[in-house]
Scaffold this active site. Structure first.
Site, PDB file in Angstrom:
ATOM      1  N   LEU A   1     -25.156  18.673  28.976  1.00  0.00           N
ATOM      2  CA  LEU A   1     -25.728  19.473  27.904  1.00  0.00           C
ATOM      3  C   LEU A   1     -27.241  19.442  28.059  1.00  0.00           C
ATOM      4  O   LEU A   1     -27.804  18.440  28.513  1.00  0.00           O
ATOM      5  CB  LEU A   1     -25.365  18.902  26.524  1.00  0.00           C
ATOM      6  N   ASP A   2     -27.905  20.537  27.668  1.00  0.00           N
ATOM      7  CA  ASP A   2     -29.360  20.523  27.652  1.00  0.00           C
ATOM      8  C   ASP A   2     -29.854  19.423  26.720  1.00  0.00           C
ATOM      9  O   ASP A   2     -29.176  19.049  25.751  1.00  0.00           O
ATOM     10  CB  ASP A   2     -29.905  21.869  27.159  1.00  0.00           C
ATOM     11  N   ARG A   3     -31.059  18.953  26.989  1.00  0.00           N
ATOM     12  CA  ARG A   3     -31.624  17.850  26.204  1.00  0.00           C
ATOM     13  C   ARG A   3     -31.629  18.152  24.701  1.00  0.00           C
ATOM     14  O   ARG A   3     -31.316  17.292  23.883  1.00  0.00           O
ATOM     15  CB  ARG A   3     -33.045  17.557  26.692  1.00  0.00           C
TER      16      ARG A   3
END
Length: 335
Positions: free
Chosen positions: A152-154
């Protein structure tokens, strides 16, 4: 004269003597180079290949190539190794440890599902001292194997899977590939807040995505492009507001920034998205407390090895996104 910094090498206590490693059924099937890289932390990949070329790593007393696939019962010989002297890893704080313990949504002997907090990268590197996977390894020091199934993106919160056995990792990653190929597999469900009014009949976006690099490879940007990879996302409207639409997104393929770019492509970028969004709208949302893009991995549905039915795990919206929805609730439109 080279301006490159000098790298100090030491004999690491873990690798100071010849080691013999037994390959079990869970480790069988992987290439010897990947097996070694995963176990020889601190040893450059180039050095791993050098050891294989010179025959210093042996399997069942024989030389092997880097693409050799291990079998259950194989005996791997490792020579004494020098590894780069590295700074000690950042230690997991008690606060983050407590947050992650509470964030575990599902666990059995093969997999963890965590409700990832926003702002926490999934792994360290590129200026990140401690990512989710490193934190979990410190939180569970007894675990022999912890690997990310997906990413997942940060700044994206929500459900993320971590395999506790290699057999589960293989099974789940194959399920992800099956999903991309239209053969069932893992179902990922996201909630997102889009700017404007999402078109009533827009239920599927099929637009190829091309990943580009900027700033010398330090930044990734993705755009719809005919030369990109096939990318499909299904959308549904959950709630309409005066200036926004709360939507559900189900990515069929798994491309970088897929939901964010597909929403932008349809002129409804995600709220708070500083890469693909609207700067003016984002400034207004910041005043309401939104500090990141509004994207949350709200559910995962998957079939585990040996199971005949699917397991579904749901993650409630994080506090910051739930608070924003409360603020704009008065803007709800009928129908």
């Amino acid at each position: 004269m080279s301006n490159q910094p000098t790298v100090a090498f030491d004999i690491d206590e873990r690798f100071s003597q010849v080691q013999y490693l037994d390959v079990d059924a869970d480790q069988a099937g992987q290439r010897i180079d990947n097996y070694l890289v995963a176990r020889l932390k601190g040893v450059p990949r180039t050095h791993v290949y050098k050891l294989l070329r010179k025959g210093e790593v042996r399997v069942n007393k024989g030389r092997i190539r880097a693409d050799y696939r291990l079998k259950a019962g194989d005996l791997v010989r490792l020579p004494p190794l020098k590894v780069a002297r590295k700074a000690p890893p950042k230690q997991l704080s008690q606060g983050l440890g407590r947050v992650l313990e509470k964030a575990i949504l599902f666990e059995n002997d093969g997999v963890l599902v965590v409700n990832k907090p926003p702002g926490l990268a999934v792994h360290g590197g590129s200026g990140v001292d401690l990512g989710l996977i490193e934190a979990l390894r410190q939180l569970r020091p007894e675990a022999r194997y912890l690997e990310l199934v997906h990413r997942l993106d940060r700044d994206t919160s929500g459900c993320i899977m971590v395999a506790k056995k290699r057999s589960f990792l293989r099974h789940l990653q194959q399920s992800l590939r099956d999903k991309s190929a239209g053969r069932g597999g893992i179902v990922k469900v996201y909630q997102a807040l889009a700017l404007g009014s999402w078109p009533k009949r827009l239920a599927r976006v099929n637009a190829p995505l091309l990943k580009l690099e900027q700033n010398g490879g330090l930044e990734r940007i993705v755009k719809v492009h005919p030369e990109g990879k096939a990318s499909v996302t299904e959308f549904a409207v959950l709630q309409r507001y005066r200036d926004y639409t709360l939507i559900e997104a189900r990515p069929i393929t798994g491309r970088t920034h897929q939901i964010r770019v597909h929403a932008q492509f349809k002129q409804c970028p995600l709220a708070g998205d500083d890469k693909y969004g609207d700067d003016s709208a984002n400034r207004a949302l910041q005043k309401l407390g939104l500090k990141r893009h509004f994207l949350h991995a709200s559910a995962l549905e998957f079939v585990l090895p040996g199971d005949s039915s699917a397991t579904r795990v749901d993650a409630p919206l994080s506090d910051d996104l739930a608070a924003l929805l409360q603020l704009i609730e008065a803007q709800k439109l009928p129908g």
